[in-house]
Design a protein around this motif. Structure first.
Motif, short mmCIF file in Angstrom:
data_model
loop_
_atom_site.label_atom_id
_atom_site.label_comp_id
_atom_site.label_asym_id
_atom_site.label_seq_id
_atom_site.Cartn_x
_atom_site.Cartn_y
_atom_site.Cartn_z
N MET A 1 0.84 -1.18 0.00
CA MET A 1 0.00 0.00 0.00
C MET A 1 0.89 1.25 0.00
N GLY A 2 0.62 2.16 -0.91
CA GLY A 2 1.40 3.38 -0.98
C GLY A 2 0.79 4.50 -0.15
N ILE A 3 1.59 5.48 0.13
CA ILE A 3 1.13 6.65 0.88
C ILE A 3 0.34 7.55 -0.06
N ARG A 4 -0.77 8.07 0.42
CA ARG A 4 -1.56 9.06 -0.31
C ARG A 4 -1.89 10.18 0.65
N PHE A 5 -1.37 11.37 0.39
CA PHE A 5 -1.69 12.50 1.25
C PHE A 5 -3.16 12.87 1.05
N ASP A 6 -3.82 13.14 2.16
CA ASP A 6 -5.24 13.47 2.17
C ASP A 6 -5.49 14.96 2.39
N ALA A 7 -4.56 15.62 3.08
CA ALA A 7 -4.80 17.01 3.46
C ALA A 7 -3.49 17.77 3.62
N ILE A 8 -3.62 19.09 3.51
CA ILE A 8 -2.54 20.02 3.81
C ILE A 8 -3.05 20.92 4.91
N GLY A 9 -2.29 21.06 5.98
CA GLY A 9 -2.68 21.93 7.08
C GLY A 9 -1.78 23.15 7.13
N ILE A 10 -2.38 24.30 7.34
CA ILE A 10 -1.63 25.54 7.48
C ILE A 10 -1.95 26.09 8.87
N PHE A 11 -0.91 26.34 9.65
CA PHE A 11 -1.10 26.90 10.98
C PHE A 11 -1.04 28.42 10.86
#
Length: 137
Positions: A1-11
């Motif tokens: 299973m490969g990594i799949r980014f789901d979100a980007i967070g900005i603080f």
């Protein structure tokens, strides 16, 4: 299973100001009641989240640092179909308050690109690989 980014967070320092920019200038849809430290935009393929910086040390249980001025640690990239779209979108978002950083230009690797910054100095690339350009005959 490969990594799949789901979100980007900005603080962010000022969540109301940043939500207004991403909603009103960039045109992202959001479901947020203008309260609370977390906002999430609805976007195709990946979630864009914001969280108030002042609460992050308590959440993580450790001190953190944040960049000041123009943030050179990451960028958000917008990919448009046509080279001419880059110029139009750059002018549109600058006219609505984005800070111009790099005016549209052709890069040696075949991309037309430009950069603006959001109100807290995060870089946003507006570019095109010309995938929607008509084929020359």
């Amino acid at each position: 299973m490969g990594i799949r980014f789901d979100a980007i967070g900005i603080f962010v320092g000022n969540i109301k100001k940043m939500v207004a920019f991403y909603r009103d200038v960039l045109g992202l849809d959001i479901d947020w009641n203008e309260e609370g430290p977390h906002a999430e935009f609805k976007h195709e393929g990946i979630r864009v989240m914001m969280y108030e910086r002042k609460l992050l040390p308590g959440y993580l249980g450790t001190e953190v640092s944040f960049p000041t001025g123009l943030n050179g640690t990451f960028e958000l990239a917008i990919d448009l179909p046509l080279f001419s779209d880059v110029d139009k979108e750059f002018e549109r978002v600058v006219g609505l308050g984005a800070q111009p950083i790099v005016s549209p230009r052709n890069e040696p690797w075949g991309m037309r690109t430009s950069y603006v910054a959001d109100p807290e100095g995060n870089l946003i690339e507006i570019g095109s690989w010309g995938k929607g350009e008509p084929k020359s005959v």
